[in-house]
Design a protein around this motif. Structure first.
Motif, mmCIF file in Angstrom:
data_model
loop_
_atom_site.group_PDB
_atom_site.id
_atom_site.type_symbol
_atom_site.label_atom_id
_atom_site.label_comp_id
_atom_site.label_asym_id
_atom_site.label_seq_id
_atom_site.Cartn_x
_atom_site.Cartn_y
_atom_site.Cartn_z
ATOM 1 N N ALA A 12 46.970 28.112 45.908
ATOM 2 C CA ALA A 12 46.276 28.406 44.647
ATOM 3 C C ALA A 12 47.097 29.393 43.834
ATOM 4 C CB ALA A 12 44.885 28.977 44.926
ATOM 5 N N LEU A 13 46.844 29.397 42.522
ATOM 6 C CA LEU A 13 47.483 30.372 41.643
ATOM 7 C C LEU A 13 46.533 30.720 40.507
ATOM 8 C CD1 LEU A 13 48.357 28.538 38.985
ATOM 9 C CD2 LEU A 13 50.359 28.038 40.354
ATOM 10 N N ARG A 14 46.681 31.914 39.960
ATOM 11 C CA ARG A 14 45.880 32.372 38.824
ATOM 12 C C ARG A 14 46.695 33.333 37.961
ATOM 13 N NH1 ARG A 14 43.429 28.830 40.358
ATOM 14 N NH2 ARG A 14 41.214 28.620 40.884
ATOM 15 N N TRP A 15 46.643 33.093 36.641
ATOM 16 C CA TRP A 15 47.218 34.058 35.699
ATOM 17 C C TRP A 15 46.278 35.251 35.570
ATOM 18 C CZ3 TRP A 15 52.032 33.655 33.791
ATOM 19 C CH2 TRP A 15 52.642 32.398 33.751
ATOM 20 N N LYS A 16 46.845 36.429 35.477
ATOM 21 C CA LYS A 16 46.039 37.614 35.196
ATOM 22 C C LYS A 16 45.567 37.541 33.763
ATOM 23 C CE LYS A 16 46.068 42.660 35.325
ATOM 24 N NZ LYS A 16 46.881 43.885 35.519
ATOM 25 N N PRO A 17 44.260 37.739 33.511
ATOM 26 C CA PRO A 17 43.750 37.636 32.137
ATOM 27 C C PRO A 17 44.501 38.551 31.180
ATOM 28 C CG PRO A 17 41.934 37.760 33.698
ATOM 29 C CD PRO A 17 43.180 38.036 34.480
ATOM 30 N N ARG B 83 39.894 44.936 36.547
ATOM 31 C CA ARG B 83 40.810 44.019 35.876
ATOM 32 C C ARG B 83 42.234 44.072 36.442
ATOM 33 N NH1 ARG B 83 39.760 48.347 32.738
ATOM 34 N NH2 ARG B 83 41.488 49.515 31.803
ATOM 35 N N HIS B 84 42.614 45.169 37.100
ATOM 36 C CA HIS B 84 43.958 45.279 37.672
ATOM 37 C C HIS B 84 43.978 44.944 39.161
ATOM 38 C CE1 HIS B 84 45.309 46.887 33.913
ATOM 39 N NE2 HIS B 84 44.558 47.970 34.004
ATOM 40 N N TRP C 164 43.222 43.942 46.475
ATOM 41 C CA TRP C 164 44.542 44.572 46.409
ATOM 42 C C TRP C 164 44.721 45.402 45.148
ATOM 43 C CZ3 TRP C 164 47.984 43.540 50.460
ATOM 44 C CH2 TRP C 164 47.654 42.481 51.300
ATOM 45 N N ASP C 165 45.351 46.551 45.331
ATOM 46 C CA ASP C 165 45.916 47.303 44.218
ATOM 47 C C ASP C 165 47.322 46.757 44.035
ATOM 48 O OD1 ASP C 165 47.296 49.099 42.610
ATOM 49 O OD2 ASP C 165 46.256 50.851 43.380
ATOM 50 N N VAL C 166 47.493 45.876 43.066
ATOM 51 C CA VAL C 166 48.752 45.157 42.924
ATOM 52 C C VAL C 166 49.896 46.094 42.565
ATOM 53 C CG1 VAL C 166 49.947 43.359 41.608
ATOM 54 C CG2 VAL C 166 47.575 43.012 42.320
ATOM 55 N N GLU C 167 49.631 47.072 41.716
ATOM 56 C CA GLU C 167 50.694 47.973 41.278
ATOM 57 C C GLU C 167 51.331 48.701 42.452
ATOM 58 O OE1 GLU C 167 51.412 51.789 38.268
ATOM 59 O OE2 GLU C 167 49.432 50.854 38.429
ATOM 60 N N HIS C 168 50.494 49.155 43.396
ATOM 61 C CA HIS C 168 51.011 49.884 44.557
ATOM 62 C C HIS C 168 51.186 48.990 45.778
ATOM 63 C CE1 HIS C 168 49.155 53.062 42.004
ATOM 64 N NE2 HIS C 168 50.242 53.731 42.364
ATOM 65 N N PRO D 56 30.786 38.733 36.820
ATOM 66 C CA PRO D 56 31.386 38.942 35.492
ATOM 67 C C PRO D 56 31.752 40.386 35.195
ATOM 68 C CG PRO D 56 29.538 37.437 35.335
ATOM 69 C CD PRO D 56 29.529 37.956 36.730
ATOM 70 N N GLY D 57 30.970 41.342 35.704
ATOM 71 C CA GLY D 57 31.272 42.746 35.438
ATOM 72 C C GLY D 57 32.256 43.353 36.412
ATOM 73 N N GLY D 58 32.637 42.623 37.465
ATOM 74 C CA GLY D 58 33.615 43.102 38.422
ATOM 75 C C GLY D 58 33.075 44.038 39.479
ATOM 76 N N GLU D 59 31.747 44.336 39.432
ATOM 77 C CA GLU D 59 31.213 45.288 40.395
ATOM 78 C C GLU D 59 30.818 44.644 41.713
ATOM 79 O OE1 GLU D 59 29.854 44.075 37.720
ATOM 80 O OE2 GLU D 59 27.694 44.447 37.533
#
Length: 556
Positions: free
Chosen positions: A401-406, A454-455, A469-473, A494-497
């Motif tokens: 699978a793959l997904r673009w980051k919004p 969102r990140h 995952w924290d992608v940045e780190h 939808p709210g990410g919580e």
């Protein structure tokens, strides 16, 4: 010393049925210019043939005296096999083929799909190594669909009719055999309590959705594998899976849902039109479905068929609308992706750059999109260009699978190599290599745009865990490991919580995406294949192997 055991050796001419039928010694048992001996179709070897292979090996290795003694004591001079046309190195080649057979037999499960062998087969210790081999993996439905499609496509290429191809392909699980491995051995662990393993009865009762918060959508005759909500019309969703048409439901009267509002049927229904992919258009007025017959179909919300998109030569594995609904992208077992005009149903572009089936696709913008394949690559395209803009290579197994980051240029992909990789259009290599899962990573999802998540990137694996995952780190922020069966689906609220996850053990958990705790749970009667939140974030749809979809009211 070798003569006696070899003369006593006898391999049965009626061995047990094997997946690798037809394996036999090269050139043995045939006279020069003669046809095969009687019974050549059986997988057998005689003691005389083994003796002759050993004799030839000793001769070729320079052990002349030993070869002479061995031939005398084993009475090879009286045997007809000495006339066999055997190439040099036959014994070693035969042993190597045998080891390959043993390894293949362990790796290939009943439906012909390759599994994993953690230990190499050894000539001197074959049984010890096989005991360390990993059992066949328990796959989510679309994996099974890909295998079944491969059987059907191979049969079609060989000139076998549809009915015979369907008979040759493995039957889809109906949920009654969930957890059993391909050889009928021990079953995997199955989640038996709604609260999960180790939860108390009081905790289970507290976490369970009450009966008033559950509505069943019945009418399907096989597993429900897709249940997306309409993005614009509240309470409307579509369900689809095996054996029969997809259905549109209006749940505005929840928990009293009633019958389906529309049935998305087409002429010539049958197993070849099982729904393999399902997605609403962004405006909520059309629903697109991919099927085993190689076509994608577009219906209006009321069930009126608008387009039949027939260009693929194999089952459709994935489809995606672009953001304004003007284009539709499909990917297929035939190794191609096709871009369609959403208004006319005409093919705009056929992409033939993968060397394996196209397993997933996603739009970044209305004119830029990406595909991934079992060939281990990720390709990025632009509308109107015949060649890919970028080819991302790095995965060591098929990319699921793959997904673009919004609203971003980052692209995440997950693979059977147990990793998730994040790519950037500005670089040819991955900018993040996320390792930590102990099983195949089956699906993934970015946190919703505009939310605190969102990140973040969520992944679901056959190792029975969801990781955030924290992608940045490049580190795991939360490890959600309460499931006791392989994960098949996940969905961010939808709210990410909150995040919902479903497993092949039939368990659905609703997690706090900030604390990593289970806040609600539901136990389905069969393996769970799909979970999806509605636009308001107050209801969750669940598709499972028990031939029904379920709507859960999260706020009650």
């Amino acid at each position: 010393l070798l003569a006696r055991p070899l003369r006593l050796l006898h391999v049965s001419r009626s061995p047990r049925k094997s997946k690798a039928s037809g394996f036999r010694s090269p050139g043995l048992g045939r006279g020069r210019g003669r046809g095969p001996r009687a019974g050549a179709g059986s997988m057998a070897i005689t003691s005389e043939e083994v003796n002759y292979l050993v004799y030839r090996y000793l001769q070729e290795s320079g052990f002349s005296h030993t070869a002479f003694t061995f031939a005398h004591e084993s009475l090879l001079s009286r045997s007809s096999v000495v006339r066999a046309d055997v190439p040099p190195g036959a014994l070693v080649a035969f042993l190597q083929k045998g080891l390959q057979y043993v390894k293949i037999e362990q790796q290939i499960v009943e439906d012909g799909y390759q599994g994993h062998l953690e230990a190499e087969a050894s000539l001197l210790q074959p049984r010890v190594d096989l005991l360390n081999a990993a059992p066949p993996r328990q796959d989510a439905p679309s994996k099974h669909q890909r295998r079944q499609a491969a059987h059907a496509a191979a049969a079609t290429a060989a000139g076998v009719g549809t009915d015979k191809a369907a008979a040759a392909a493995p039957a889809a699980s109906d949920g009654n055999d969930k957890g059993s491995n391909a050889e009928g051995g021990d079953s995997m662990d199955v989640e038996t309590s709604a609260g999960g393993e180790g939860s108390s009865k009081a905790e289970k009762d507290e976490l369970d959705f009450p009966a008033a918060s559950v509505a069943a959508l019945t009418g399907h005759t096989a597993a429900v594998q897709h249940c997306p909500w309409n993005p614009k019309h509240d309470g409307v969703l579509c369900t689809g899976g095996g054996e029969g048409p997809a259905m549109v439901w209006d749940t505005s009267g929840f928990p009293d849902v009633g019958d389906a509002a529309a049935s998305l049927s087409a002429a010539g229904e049958g197993s070849q039109q099982d729904v393999t992919a399902l997605q609403w258009s962004p405006d909520g007025e059309h629903i697109a479905a991919g099927a085993y017959d190689g076509a994608a179909r577009v219906w209006r919300r009321d069930g009126t068929l608008v387009h039949t998109l027939a260009s693929h030569k194999g089952p459709v594995f994935c489809l995606r609308w672009n953001r304004d609904g003007s284009r539709l992208l499909t990917g297929s077992y035939d190794k191609t992706a096709v871009l369609w005009d959403g208004a006319t149903g005409n093919a705009m572009q056929m992409l033939q750059h993968h060397s394996g089936p196209v397993l997933d696709a996603d739009f970044r913008t209305d004119d830029k999109f990406a595909t991934c394949s079992s060939d281990r690559t990720v390709l990025v395209y632009s509308l109107g260009r015949s060649a890919p803009d970028a080819t991302f290579i790095g995965h060591q197994d098929e990319v699921n699978a793959l997904r673009w980051k919004p609203a971003d240029s980052l692209l995440a992909s997950c693979s059977d190599d147990r990793t998730c990789k994040v790519w950037s259009l500005s670089q040819s290599y991955c900018v993040a290599d996320l390792r930590g899962h102990e099983g195949e990573v089956y699906t993934l999802e970015w946190g919703p745009s505009g939310s605190a998540a969102r990140h973040l990137l969520a992944t679901a694996s056959f190792d029975r865990s969801v990781k955030i995952w924290d992608v940045e780190h490049q580190e795991v922020k939360l490890d959600l490991s309460r499931h006791t069966a392989p994960l098949s689906c996940l969905s961010y609220a939808p709210g990410g919580e909150y995040i919902a996850s479903g497993s092949l053990g039939g368990q659905v958990f609703i997690w706090s995406a900030t604390e990593g705790k289970v806040v609600r749970s539901y136990k389905a009667a069969g393996d769970v294949y799909s979970v999806s939140w509605n636009g308001k974030g107050d209801k969750i749809s669940v598709g499972s192997a028990d031939k029904a979809a379920v709507v859960l009211d999260f706020r009650r």
